[in-house]
Design a protein around this motif. Structure first.
Motif, mmCIF file in Angstrom:
data_model
loop_
_atom_site.group_PDB
_atom_site.id
_atom_site.type_symbol
_atom_site.label_atom_id
_atom_site.label_comp_id
_atom_site.label_asym_id
_atom_site.label_seq_id
_atom_site.Cartn_x
_atom_site.Cartn_y
_atom_site.Cartn_z
ATOM 1 N N HIS A 1 0.825 -1.209 0.000
ATOM 2 C CA HIS A 1 0.000 0.000 0.000
ATOM 3 C C HIS A 1 0.861 1.261 0.000
ATOM 4 O O HIS A 1 0.510 2.265 -0.631
ATOM 5 C CB HIS A 1 -0.927 -0.012 1.216
ATOM 6 C CG HIS A 1 -2.012 1.018 1.161
ATOM 7 N ND1 HIS A 1 -3.003 1.023 0.205
ATOM 8 C CD2 HIS A 1 -2.260 2.090 1.961
ATOM 9 C CE1 HIS A 1 -3.814 2.043 0.413
ATOM 10 N NE2 HIS A 1 -3.385 2.707 1.465
ATOM 11 N N ALA A 2 1.992 1.201 0.693
ATOM 12 C CA ALA A 2 2.890 2.356 0.738
ATOM 13 C C ALA A 2 3.448 2.692 -0.646
ATOM 14 O O ALA A 2 3.795 3.847 -0.918
ATOM 15 C CB ALA A 2 4.035 2.090 1.708
ATOM 16 N N SER A 3 3.516 1.683 -1.506
ATOM 17 C CA SER A 3 4.010 1.918 -2.872
ATOM 18 C C SER A 3 2.904 2.349 -3.825
ATOM 19 O O SER A 3 3.144 2.515 -5.026
ATOM 20 C CB SER A 3 4.681 0.642 -3.405
ATOM 21 O OG SER A 3 3.713 -0.375 -3.636
ATOM 22 N N GLY A 4 1.677 2.509 -3.289
ATOM 23 C CA GLY A 4 0.564 2.941 -4.117
ATOM 24 C C GLY A 4 -0.137 1.822 -4.856
ATOM 25 O O GLY A 4 -0.957 2.078 -5.751
ATOM 26 N N LYS A 5 0.136 0.569 -4.481
ATOM 27 C CA LYS A 5 -0.496 -0.569 -5.129
ATOM 28 C C LYS A 5 -1.435 -1.274 -4.150
ATOM 29 O O LYS A 5 -1.543 -0.885 -2.989
ATOM 30 C CB LYS A 5 0.573 -1.540 -5.635
ATOM 31 C CG LYS A 5 1.519 -0.922 -6.654
ATOM 32 C CD LYS A 5 0.780 -0.446 -7.893
ATOM 33 C CE LYS A 5 1.715 0.168 -8.909
ATOM 34 N NZ LYS A 5 2.639 -0.804 -9.511
ATOM 35 N N ASP A 6 -2.109 -2.324 -4.623
ATOM 36 C CA ASP A 6 -3.110 -3.007 -3.805
ATOM 37 C C ASP A 6 -2.790 -4.480 -3.644
ATOM 38 O O ASP A 6 -2.314 -5.144 -4.573
ATOM 39 C CB ASP A 6 -4.501 -2.879 -4.437
ATOM 40 C CG ASP A 6 -5.025 -1.449 -4.388
ATOM 41 O OD1 ASP A 6 -4.988 -0.848 -3.306
ATOM 42 O OD2 ASP A 6 -5.469 -0.951 -5.443
ATOM 43 N N LEU A 7 -3.078 -4.995 -2.452
ATOM 44 C CA LEU A 7 -3.049 -6.424 -2.171
ATOM 45 C C LEU A 7 -4.453 -6.842 -1.764
ATOM 46 O O LEU A 7 -5.053 -6.223 -0.874
ATOM 47 C CB LEU A 7 -2.065 -6.748 -1.049
ATOM 48 C CG LEU A 7 -2.042 -8.218 -0.604
ATOM 49 C CD1 LEU A 7 -1.408 -9.094 -1.676
ATOM 50 C CD2 LEU A 7 -1.288 -8.378 0.724
ATOM 51 N N TYR A 8 -4.965 -7.865 -2.411
ATOM 52 C CA TYR A 8 -6.290 -8.394 -2.095
ATOM 53 C C TYR A 8 -6.142 -9.810 -1.537
ATOM 54 O O TYR A 8 -5.245 -10.557 -1.927
ATOM 55 C CB TYR A 8 -7.179 -8.474 -3.341
ATOM 56 C CG TYR A 8 -7.559 -7.144 -3.927
ATOM 57 C CD1 TYR A 8 -8.718 -6.490 -3.537
ATOM 58 C CD2 TYR A 8 -6.756 -6.538 -4.890
ATOM 59 C CE1 TYR A 8 -9.076 -5.268 -4.080
ATOM 60 C CE2 TYR A 8 -7.102 -5.309 -5.444
ATOM 61 C CZ TYR A 8 -8.260 -4.682 -5.036
ATOM 62 O OH TYR A 8 -8.610 -3.468 -5.581
ATOM 63 N N VAL A 9 -7.050 -10.175 -0.640
ATOM 64 C CA VAL A 9 -7.181 -11.551 -0.183
ATOM 65 C C VAL A 9 -8.634 -11.957 -0.385
ATOM 66 O O VAL A 9 -9.543 -11.347 0.199
ATOM 67 C CB VAL A 9 -6.784 -11.717 1.293
ATOM 68 C CG1 VAL A 9 -7.031 -13.161 1.743
ATOM 69 C CG2 VAL A 9 -5.319 -11.349 1.498
ATOM 70 N N PHE A 10 -8.848 -12.966 -1.233
ATOM 71 C CA PHE A 10 -10.178 -13.539 -1.437
ATOM 72 C C PHE A 10 -10.186 -14.865 -0.700
ATOM 73 O O PHE A 10 -9.488 -15.815 -1.096
ATOM 74 C CB PHE A 10 -10.457 -13.762 -2.920
ATOM 75 C CG PHE A 10 -10.651 -12.495 -3.703
ATOM 76 C CD1 PHE A 10 -11.913 -11.982 -3.918
ATOM 77 C CD2 PHE A 10 -9.562 -11.816 -4.224
ATOM 78 C CE1 PHE A 10 -12.104 -10.811 -4.633
ATOM 79 C CE2 PHE A 10 -9.721 -10.644 -4.942
ATOM 80 C CZ PHE A 10 -11.003 -10.132 -5.153
ATOM 81 N N GLY A 11 -10.946 -14.953 0.392
ATOM 82 C CA GLY A 11 -11.014 -16.160 1.197
ATOM 83 C C GLY A 11 -12.246 -16.985 0.869
ATOM 84 O O GLY A 11 -13.235 -16.480 0.327
ATOM 85 N N GLN A 12 -12.190 -18.267 1.222
ATOM 86 C CA GLN A 12 -13.308 -19.190 1.025
ATOM 87 C C GLN A 12 -13.855 -19.099 -0.402
ATOM 88 O O GLN A 12 -15.036 -18.896 -0.633
ATOM 89 C CB GLN A 12 -14.387 -18.963 2.086
ATOM 90 C CG GLN A 12 -13.812 -19.086 3.499
ATOM 91 C CD GLN A 12 -14.751 -19.668 4.502
ATOM 92 O OE1 GLN A 12 -15.469 -20.622 4.222
ATOM 93 N NE2 GLN A 12 -14.751 -19.114 5.707
ATOM 94 N N TYR A 13 -12.923 -19.222 -1.353
ATOM 95 C CA TYR A 13 -13.240 -19.259 -2.782
ATOM 96 C C TYR A 13 -13.877 -17.970 -3.285
ATOM 97 O O TYR A 13 -14.547 -17.975 -4.317
ATOM 98 C CB TYR A 13 -14.127 -20.466 -3.106
ATOM 99 C CG TYR A 13 -13.452 -21.788 -2.830
ATOM 100 C CD1 TYR A 13 -12.689 -22.420 -3.791
ATOM 101 C CD2 TYR A 13 -13.553 -22.369 -1.570
ATOM 102 C CE1 TYR A 13 -12.044 -23.612 -3.514
ATOM 103 C CE2 TYR A 13 -12.914 -23.567 -1.291
ATOM 104 C CZ TYR A 13 -12.156 -24.182 -2.270
ATOM 105 O OH TYR A 13 -11.512 -25.360 -1.985
ATOM 106 N N GLY A 14 -13.646 -16.885 -2.600
ATOM 107 C CA GLY A 14 -14.197 -15.608 -3.029
ATOM 108 C C GLY A 14 -15.376 -15.145 -2.210
ATOM 109 O O GLY A 14 -15.851 -14.011 -2.389
ATOM 110 N N ASN A 15 -15.877 -15.967 -1.299
ATOM 111 C CA ASN A 15 -16.980 -15.541 -0.439
ATOM 112 C C ASN A 15 -16.557 -14.433 0.520
ATOM 113 O O ASN A 15 -17.409 -13.663 0.994
ATOM 114 C CB ASN A 15 -17.516 -16.735 0.359
ATOM 115 C CG ASN A 15 -18.493 -17.579 -0.450
ATOM 116 O OD1 ASN A 15 -19.552 -17.099 -0.840
ATOM 117 N ND2 ASN A 15 -18.128 -18.815 -0.723
ATOM 118 N N GLU A 16 -15.267 -14.371 0.834
ATOM 119 C CA GLU A 16 -14.746 -13.316 1.703
ATOM 120 C C GLU A 16 -13.760 -12.467 0.908
ATOM 121 O O GLU A 16 -13.022 -12.980 0.066
ATOM 122 C CB GLU A 16 -14.027 -13.909 2.912
ATOM 123 C CG GLU A 16 -14.906 -14.754 3.810
ATOM 124 C CD GLU A 16 -14.111 -15.373 4.945
ATOM 125 O OE1 GLU A 16 -14.705 -15.565 6.027
ATOM 126 O OE2 GLU A 16 -12.912 -15.666 4.753
#
Length: 281
Positions: A87-102
């Protein structure tokens, strides 16, 4: 690390050229972390954090797309700390849990999740009977909140136990309006309608990406591979990476690159990062 064809090498080169407009999706177990007998000890590869941060600098976003609950993946992967650097570099990290339900992101920092599916609690109450009848009473039952996983890996003959249970567990799941996702010595029971392919589509929608790399190792990643391929037919630059194993070969015939485990996944990501950085220099 092995490219399956000259065409696959060409797809890699095209994705390098499109890196700045691309997203990278990665499974967790077997891809970023080794497969172990106790899933609660499946910590991310020790080099993964540095690799993911460097990768994020060259692409639009990085996502971990897993069957695990998002909170487990965040904790076992140290992903909140990774997200700080990304995030500090201006980019995004996503976590999709339980096959995308979270869903969790470095921007919002909260897990968005639906309620557990109807029928799951009753299924879990009836499950021990099915395990006893399948001579697998000692199989480990993992309650994931939105799903229930039956692990046979710790049993004396995990493959035989898996084969005995696959039909009866599937029948019980369907009786309660649920579906079964078979994996590497695990049967995961969850609500129908959500899979990793939809998580890939959501990631593209959120980021506007025109390039996609996805790496996975199991049957639960098939829909993600299919979604990436569909975006490729619509003009996106794509690369599919399969962790080949004796237990599961479902992804191999769909893959552009074959790797043997997390070490080689990270090797590929390092190479991709360096190639993208060199092209932009």
């Amino acid at each position: 690390m092995e490219f399956v064809s000259a065409a696959a090498e060409g797809r890699y080169a095209a994705l390098v050229r499109a890196a700045a407009e691309s997203v990278v999706g990665l499974d967790f177990d077997g891809t970023l972390s080794p497969i172990v007998d106790d899933p609660e000890q499946a910590h991310i590869h020790p080099d993964a954090a540095d690799v993911l941060v460097a990768l994020a600098a060259q692409v639009r976003a990085v996502a971990v797309v897993t069957g695990r609950p998002a909170r487990q993946a965040l904790d076992l992967g140290g992903l909140e700390e990774v997200a700080d650097a990304v995030h500090a570099s201006g980019k995004d990290l996503y976590v999709f849990g339980q096959y995308g339900n979270e869903r969790w992101s470095s921007d919002q920092r909260r897990i968005v999740s639906p309620r557990p599916p109807a029928g799951l609690a009753t299924f879990e109450r009836e499950l021990p009977r099915v395990l006893r009848e399948g001579d697998a009473a000692d199989a480990w039952i993992e309650d994931k909140g939105l799903a229930v996983a039956v692990h046979t890996r710790r049993l004396p003959d995990p493959t035989a136990a898996f084969e005995r249970l696959e039909g009866p567990v599937g029948d019980l799941a369907r009786a309660h309006g649920l579906v079964v996702e078979p994996g590497r010595h695990v049967l995961e029971v969850r609500s129908p309608g959500m899979h990793k392919g939809q998580a890939v589509d959501t990631l593209v929608r959120l980021t506007g990406a025109s390039g996609l790399l996805f790496a996975g190792d199991d049957l639960g990643d098939v829909e993600a591979f299919e979604a990436v391929s569909a975006h490729g037919r619509s003009g996106a630059a794509t690369l599919l990476v399969a962790v080949a194993s004796e237990e599961q070969q479902a992804l191999v015939e769909r893959a552009d690159v074959l790797v043997s485990g997390p070490d080689e996944v990270l090797e590929l990501l390092r190479t991709f990062t360096a190639d993208a950085e060199a092209l932009r220099a």
